[in-house]
Design an enzyme around this catalytic site. Structure first.
Site, PDB file in Angstrom:
ATOM      1  N   HIS A   1      -3.493   4.539  10.850  1.00 13.03           N
ATOM      2  CA  HIS A   1      -3.928   3.559   9.843  1.00 13.03           C
ATOM      3  C   HIS A   1      -5.378   3.792   9.422  1.00 13.03           C
ATOM      4  O   HIS A   1      -5.701   3.786   8.246  1.00 13.03           O
ATOM      5  CB  HIS A   1      -3.771   2.123  10.381  1.00 13.03           C
ATOM      6  CG  HIS A   1      -2.350   1.655  10.458  1.00 13.03           C
ATOM      7  ND1 HIS A   1      -1.423   2.260  11.255  1.00 13.03           N
ATOM      8  CD2 HIS A   1      -1.713   0.656   9.830  1.00 13.03           C
ATOM      9  CE1 HIS A   1      -0.258   1.653  11.121  1.00 13.03           C
ATOM     10  NE2 HIS A   1      -0.406   0.664  10.249  1.00 13.03           N
TER      11      HIS A   1
ATOM     12  N   ARG B   1     -12.025   1.056 -14.553  1.00 13.02           N
ATOM     13  CA  ARG B   1     -11.295   0.234 -13.568  1.00 13.02           C
ATOM     14  C   ARG B   1     -10.768   1.112 -12.429  1.00 13.02           C
ATOM     15  O   ARG B   1     -10.773   0.686 -11.266  1.00 13.02           O
ATOM     16  CB  ARG B   1     -10.150  -0.509 -14.263  1.00 13.02           C
ATOM     17  CG  ARG B   1      -9.449  -1.491 -13.324  1.00 13.02           C
ATOM     18  CD  ARG B   1      -8.446  -2.360 -14.048  1.00 13.02           C
ATOM     19  NE  ARG B   1      -7.380  -1.580 -14.627  1.00 13.02           N
ATOM     20  CZ  ARG B   1      -6.456  -2.054 -15.464  1.00 13.02           C
ATOM     21  NH1 ARG B   1      -6.483  -3.339 -15.809  1.00 13.02           N
ATOM     22  NH2 ARG B   1      -5.521  -1.283 -15.944  1.00 13.02           N
TER      23      ARG B   1
ATOM     24  N   LYS C   1      -6.383  -2.227  -8.457  1.00  8.09           N
ATOM     25  CA  LYS C   1      -5.097  -1.727  -8.953  1.00  8.09           C
ATOM     26  C   LYS C   1      -4.555  -0.718  -7.942  1.00  8.09           C
ATOM     27  O   LYS C   1      -4.642   0.502  -8.118  1.00  8.09           O
ATOM     28  CB  LYS C   1      -5.246  -1.117 -10.358  1.00  8.09           C
ATOM     29  CG  LYS C   1      -3.928  -1.068 -11.125  1.00  8.09           C
ATOM     30  CD  LYS C   1      -4.181  -0.881 -12.603  1.00  8.09           C
ATOM     31  CE  LYS C   1      -2.933  -0.522 -13.389  1.00  8.09           C
ATOM     32  NZ  LYS C   1      -1.945  -1.576 -13.544  1.00  8.09           N
TER      33      LYS C   1
ATOM     34  N   TYR D   1      -4.215   3.365  -8.975  1.00  7.32           N
ATOM     35  CA  TYR D   1      -3.571   3.974 -10.141  1.00  7.32           C
ATOM     36  C   TYR D   1      -4.035   3.324 -11.427  1.00  7.32           C
ATOM     37  O   TYR D   1      -4.714   2.289 -11.409  1.00  7.32           O
ATOM     38  CB  TYR D   1      -2.042   3.894 -10.011  1.00  7.32           C
ATOM     39  CG  TYR D   1      -1.446   2.535 -10.293  1.00  7.32           C
ATOM     40  CD1 TYR D   1      -1.564   1.485  -9.385  1.00  7.32           C
ATOM     41  CD2 TYR D   1      -0.750   2.294 -11.483  1.00  7.32           C
ATOM     42  CE1 TYR D   1      -1.010   0.248  -9.657  1.00  7.32           C
ATOM     43  CE2 TYR D   1      -0.192   1.061 -11.753  1.00  7.32           C
ATOM     44  CZ  TYR D   1      -0.320   0.036 -10.836  1.00  7.32           C
ATOM     45  OH  TYR D   1       0.221  -1.190 -11.119  1.00  7.32           O
TER      46      TYR D   1
ATOM     47  N   GLU E   1      -1.062 -14.595 -12.892  1.00 10.20           N
ATOM     48  CA  GLU E   1      -0.807 -13.616 -13.958  1.00 10.20           C
ATOM     49  C   GLU E   1       0.665 -13.251 -13.923  1.00 10.20           C
ATOM     50  O   GLU E   1       1.439 -13.859 -13.194  1.00 10.20           O
ATOM     51  CB  GLU E   1      -1.695 -12.381 -13.776  1.00 10.20           C
ATOM     52  CG  GLU E   1      -1.453 -11.646 -12.473  1.00 10.20           C
ATOM     53  CD  GLU E   1      -2.363 -10.448 -12.252  1.00 10.20           C
ATOM     54  OE1 GLU E   1      -2.734  -9.801 -13.239  1.00 10.20           O
ATOM     55  OE2 GLU E   1      -2.684 -10.169 -11.086  1.00 10.20           O
TER      56      GLU E   1
ATOM     57  N   LEU F   1      -5.493  -9.041 -11.716  1.00  5.78           N
ATOM     58  CA  LEU F   1      -5.998  -7.758 -12.192  1.00  5.78           C
ATOM     59  C   LEU F   1      -6.743  -8.031 -13.491  1.00  5.78           C
ATOM     60  O   LEU F   1      -6.222  -8.725 -14.372  1.00  5.78           O
ATOM     61  CB  LEU F   1      -4.831  -6.802 -12.461  1.00  5.78           C
ATOM     62  CG  LEU F   1      -5.284  -5.415 -12.902  1.00  5.78           C
ATOM     63  CD1 LEU F   1      -5.825  -4.627 -11.716  1.00  5.78           C
ATOM     64  CD2 LEU F   1      -4.162  -4.650 -13.567  1.00  5.78           C
TER      65      LEU F   1
ATOM     66  N   ARG G   1      -0.583  10.736  10.554  1.00  5.57           N
ATOM     67  CA  ARG G   1      -0.459   9.293  10.339  1.00  5.57           C
ATOM     68  C   ARG G   1      -1.286   8.476  11.336  1.00  5.57           C
ATOM     69  O   ARG G   1      -1.070   8.552  12.542  1.00  5.57           O
ATOM     70  CB  ARG G   1       1.012   8.876  10.430  1.00  5.57           C
ATOM     71  CG  ARG G   1       1.240   7.447   9.971  1.00  5.57           C
ATOM     72  CD  ARG G   1       2.716   7.084   9.919  1.00  5.57           C
ATOM     73  NE  ARG G   1       2.885   5.777   9.300  1.00  5.57           N
ATOM     74  CZ  ARG G   1       2.644   4.629   9.921  1.00  5.57           C
ATOM     75  NH1 ARG G   1       2.259   4.629  11.189  1.00  5.57           N
ATOM     76  NH2 ARG G   1       2.790   3.485   9.282  1.00  5.57           N
TER      77      ARG G   1
HETATM   78  N1  PLP Z   1      -1.616  -7.633 -14.282  1.00  6.41           N
HETATM   79  C1  PLP Z   1      -0.866  -6.801 -13.550  1.00  6.41           C
HETATM   80  C2  PLP Z   1      -0.417  -7.225 -12.197  1.00  6.41           C
HETATM   81  C3  PLP Z   1      -0.517  -5.523 -14.064  1.00  6.41           C
HETATM   82  O1  PLP Z   1       0.204  -4.678 -13.322  1.00  6.41           O
HETATM   83  C4  PLP Z   1      -0.949  -5.180 -15.367  1.00  6.41           C
HETATM   84  C5  PLP Z   1      -0.622  -3.873 -15.958  1.00  6.41           C
HETATM   85  O2  PLP Z   1       0.132  -3.115 -15.453  1.00  6.41           O
HETATM   86  C6  PLP Z   1      -1.700  -6.100 -16.091  1.00  6.41           C
HETATM   87  C7  PLP Z   1      -2.042  -7.305 -15.520  1.00  6.41           C
HETATM   88  C8  PLP Z   1      -2.178  -5.768 -17.481  1.00  6.41           C
HETATM   89  O3  PLP Z   1      -3.256  -4.903 -17.407  1.00  6.41           O
HETATM   90  P1  PLP Z   1      -3.634  -3.904 -18.600  1.00  6.41           P
HETATM   91  O4  PLP Z   1      -3.844  -4.748 -19.801  1.00  6.41           O
HETATM   92  O5  PLP Z   1      -4.868  -3.249 -18.127  1.00  6.41           O
HETATM   93  O6  PLP Z   1      -2.471  -2.989 -18.752  1.00  6.41           O
END
Ligand code: PLP
Length: 279
Positions: free
Chosen positions: A102, A52, A147, A33, A179, A203, A100
Site C-alpha cells: 500500500h 486540474r 479526479k 485522470y 454533484e 469535483l 504490491r
Molecule cells: N463531477 C464528476 C464527478 C465528474 O466525473 C465530472 C466529469 O467527468 C464532472 C463533475 C464534470 O467535470 P468537467 O466539466 O470538468 O467535465
C-alpha cells in the site's frame, strides 16, 4: 479512423498498449485522470483540464512526468493522428509499477496513458427534451475534488442509473446535493443559479466554471451553496454540466417533474451561450 493510444511517451495502436499487472493504478486505483473533448477539432479548455490534472496529482503526492506545455503537444499530436471530426481524449497518470504494497516509494516512475477516440455528442433531441435523473446517496470519500481513478462509488451510482433507465445520478450527502456521478449539478430558484461550492465534496468541473462565468456575464445571479433534496425537487430548473453533457436540463428527478417538465429558460440560455463560446 484509428483509435490512438499513447503510453509512456510513445504512440501505439490501441490494441498494443499494455501496462503491467503490478501497476498501482490496477492494484490500488492509485492514479489520476482527465477527460477532454474537442469542438471543431480543437480541445476545449485544455489548459484548465491540464491544470486540474496537475492539482489532482499534487494532492496525491504523485509526480507528474509532463508539464502542461509538454502535455499540450502530446494531446494535439494525438488529435492529429486520430483525425476524428470530434474526439474524446482520456489521460491517466498512475504511480507506476511496483511490488504490491500500500505504501509507495517516492522514486516510483509514473505510468502515463492517453487514448484518443471518436466522440459522439449527445443527440440534439435529448438536449431539446431534457433528461431524467435519480438521487443516489453520495458514499464517496472525503476528497472528491481529486479526479482520482478510484471511481467505485460513481461506478455503482451509474449502474443504478442504467438499471433505472434514467440519465444521471444526482448525489446527495446528508440531505444536500453535491454533484452528479459524472457531472456537476445546478439548481435554479427564482432566476438564480445555485450549485455546490468548490471544496472536497465535489469535483471542480471545468464546464461548471465556464458555465458559471457565462451566467454571471449574462446577469444571472450565481450562488455557490449546497441545496437540499427538497429544494432540488421544488426547483424551477435543474441543470447538469460536464465535458460530455455540456449544459443539459433535467426535467424529472426521482419521478417528480421539475418546473413545467421542459428545459427552462436559464438552461436554454446557458446552453446557447456555451454553444456560442465553443463555436
Ligand atoms: N463531477 C464528476 C464527478 C465528474 O466525473 C465530472 C466529469 O467527468 C464532472 C463533475 C464534470 O467535470 P468537467 O466539466 O470538468 O467535465
Amino acid at each position: 479512423m484509428p483509435d490512438v493510444a499513447f503510453i509512456n511517451g510513445t504512440f501505439v495502436p490501441l490494441a498494443e498498449a499494455k501496462v503491467s499487472i503490478e501497476d498501482r493504478g490496477f492494484q490500488f486505483g492509485d492514479g489520476v485522470y482527465e477527460v477532454i473533448r474537442t469542438y471543431n477539432g480543437r480541445p476545449f479548455a485544455l489548459e484548465a483540464h491540464l491544470a486540474r490534472l496537475d492539482r489532482s496529482a499534487k494532492a496525491l503526492d504523485l509526480t507528474q512526468p509532463y508539464s502542461s506545455v509538454v502535455w499540450t503537444d502530446h494531446v494535439l499530436e494525438g488529435i492529429r493522428r486520430a483525425a476524428y471530426p470530434e474526439a474524446k481524449i482520456y489521460i491517466q497518470v498512475t504511480r507506476g509499477v511496483a511490488p504490491r504494497d500500500h505504501a509507495y516509494s517516492a522514486e516510483a516512475t509514473p505510468t502515463v496513458v492517453m487514448t484518443v477516440r471518436e466522440f459522439h455528442p449527445l443527440d440534439k433531441s435529448i438536449q431539446a427534451a431534457g433528461v431524467e435523473a435519480m438521487t443516489v446517496e453520495d458514499i464517496r470519500w472525503g476528497r472528491c475534488d481529486i479526479k482520482s481513478v478510484n471511481l467505485l462509488a460513481n461506478v455503482l451510482a451509474r449502474q443504478q442509473v442504467k438499471q433505472a433507465r434514467v440519465f444521471e445520478a444526482i448525489l446527495v450527502r446528508a440531505g444536500l446535493v453535491t454533484e452528479g456521478a459524472v457531472s456537476n449539478v445546478m439548481v435554479v430558484h427564482g432566476g438564480a443559479v445555485a450549485t455546490a461550492p468548490e471544496g472536497p465534496r465535489i469535483l471542480s468541473g471545468v464546464t461548471r466554471a465556464v458555465v458559471l462565468n457565462l451566467a454571471l456575464s449574462e446577469g444571472v445571479p450565481v450562488q455557490e451553496r449546497f441545496v437540499s433534496r427538497s429544494d432540488l425537487y421544488a426547483a424551477d430548473e435543474v441543470i447538469l454540466t460536464g465535458t460530455t453533457v455540456e449544459v443539459l436540463a433535467v426535467v424529472r428527478v426521482d419521478g417528480k417533474v421539475i418546473g413545467n417538465g421542459r428545459p427552462g429558460p436559464i438552461a436554454q440560455r446557458l446552453a446557447a451561450s456555451l454553444r456560442n463560446r465553443v463555436d
